[in-house]
Design an enzyme around this catalytic site. Structure first.
Site, PDB file in Angstrom:
ATOM      1  CG  ASP A 136      34.479  74.583   8.194  1.00 32.61           C
ATOM      2  OD1 ASP A 136      35.508  73.949   7.892  1.00 32.61           O
ATOM      3  OD2 ASP A 136      34.405  75.823   8.168  1.00 32.61           O
ATOM      4  CG  ASP A 184      40.153  77.535   9.961  1.00 33.88           C
ATOM      5  OD1 ASP A 184      40.484  78.159  10.978  1.00 33.88           O
ATOM      6  OD2 ASP A 184      40.837  76.618   9.476  1.00 33.88           O
TER       7      ASP A 184
END
Length: 324
Positions: free
Chosen positions: A8, A10
């Site tokens: 991932d 953010d």
């Protein structure tokens, strides 16, 4: 142990324009394939890769899968070429739809057959109004993701899920969500190579970790974004990570030491649904957190307490000393 890291962005690799602690150095030293998956549909894969390059990572657009890419691919599989799709989101999302052979529009009067909604900081009432009218006229509705917040340098700010909630309230309709925790993005990423042992890494239990669970893959949770230690303790079966580390520096450690489970130097005892943590030696605090999380999960406990001052310090450090 793993030949591909599904990362991932953010809250995991960066927060806004700043990398998370140790992310750049650690990922630069990791030799296996690294693929970057983001629920944020505001930027193209090339733009995301460019951002990562400015932070110091060696990345190209082929290493990035965005929810916009997966959503456009899903839409193209269902609609005839040239079908009109009303875009609530950035120009980058509209460009992804065009690359998929569809025709992006911005107004209900253009007779769209689908609404595609992704995050944009410029989304306003008029955008939502056009989408609401289209949905009420029978257009299908796809949301690139449903994250209600995302982390920035200043803290959590509204994400696409908050705008989705507004449109849901206005129409009574429910969108199909393409981004995590749905597995479309993982499938698209894993199609980029032949991987025998991928690992999902993220900061959100309800998207990253749940997505790994849905795909039957192991996962590593980090504490650099949305998830807190209390969130981990209270996680349901469908949001439980395999491993836990404070940040991506944990990738330098042996996997066995990051397992959420019993830990050397820590003892847990559960009586009447309450877990008591005690220390046996001088282990680090993160291992104590992994041990107490595992005990709560395994024993279906509802309270946590400390059996000595070292355990008390650990529970206070992670904000779980008053859990009951």
């Amino acid at each position: 142990m793993y030949d591909c890291l599904l990362l991932d962005l953010d809250g995991t690799v960066y927060r806004g324009s700043s990398p998370t602690p140790g992310a750049i150095e650690t990922l630069g030293a990791v030799s296996c394939r690294k693929l970057y998956l983001t629920n944020n549909a505001a930027r193209s894969a090339a733009e995301v890769a460019g951002h990562l390059q400015t932070l110091g990572l060696s990345v190209d657009s082929g290493d990035v899968v965005t929810s916009a890419c997966s959503a456009a691919r899903a839409a193209a599989a269902r609609l005839p070429a040239g079908a009109r799709v009303l875009v609530v989101g950035t120009d980058s999302l509209a460009a992804e739809i065009a690359r998929a052979g569809l025709h992006p529009v911005r107004h209900c009067d253009d007779m769209p057959v689908m609404v595609m909604q992704g995050h944009s900081p410029d989304t306003c009432w008029s955008n939502l109004a056009e989408a609401a009218l289209a949905i009420r006229n029978g257009a299908t509705w796809i949301a690139t993701n449903a994250d209600v917040t995302f982390p920035s340098e200043r803290g959590l700010v509204p994400g696409n899920g908050s705008m989705v909630a507004a449109l849901r309230a206005a129409t009574g309709a429910e969108p199909e969500v393409i981004g995590k925790p749905a597995v479309a993005m993982l499938r698209d990423a894993l199609a980029l190579g032949a991987f025998a042992a991928p690992l999902v890494i993220g900061d959100r239990l309800d998207t990253d970790i749940a997505c790994a669970q849905n795909a039957g893959l192991p996962s590593l949770a980090v504490l650099t974004g949305v998830t807190t230690p209390r969130d981990l303790i209270e996680a349901g079966n469908d949001q439980r990570a395999t491993y836990l580390t404070e940040n991506l520096c944990g990738l330098r450690e042996r996997a066995a030491g990051l397992l959420i489970g019993p830990q050397p130097g820590w003892h847990t005892e559960t009586v009447d649904g309450a877990v008591t943590l005690t220390c046996e030696g001088s282990p680090d605090a993160m291992s104590g957190l992994r041990a107490v999380i595992a005990a709560v999960w395994n024993d279906n406990a509802h309270a946590v307490s400390a059996g000595d001052w070292k355990a008390q310090n650990v529970l206070q450090q992670f904000g779980i000393h008053d859990m009951n």
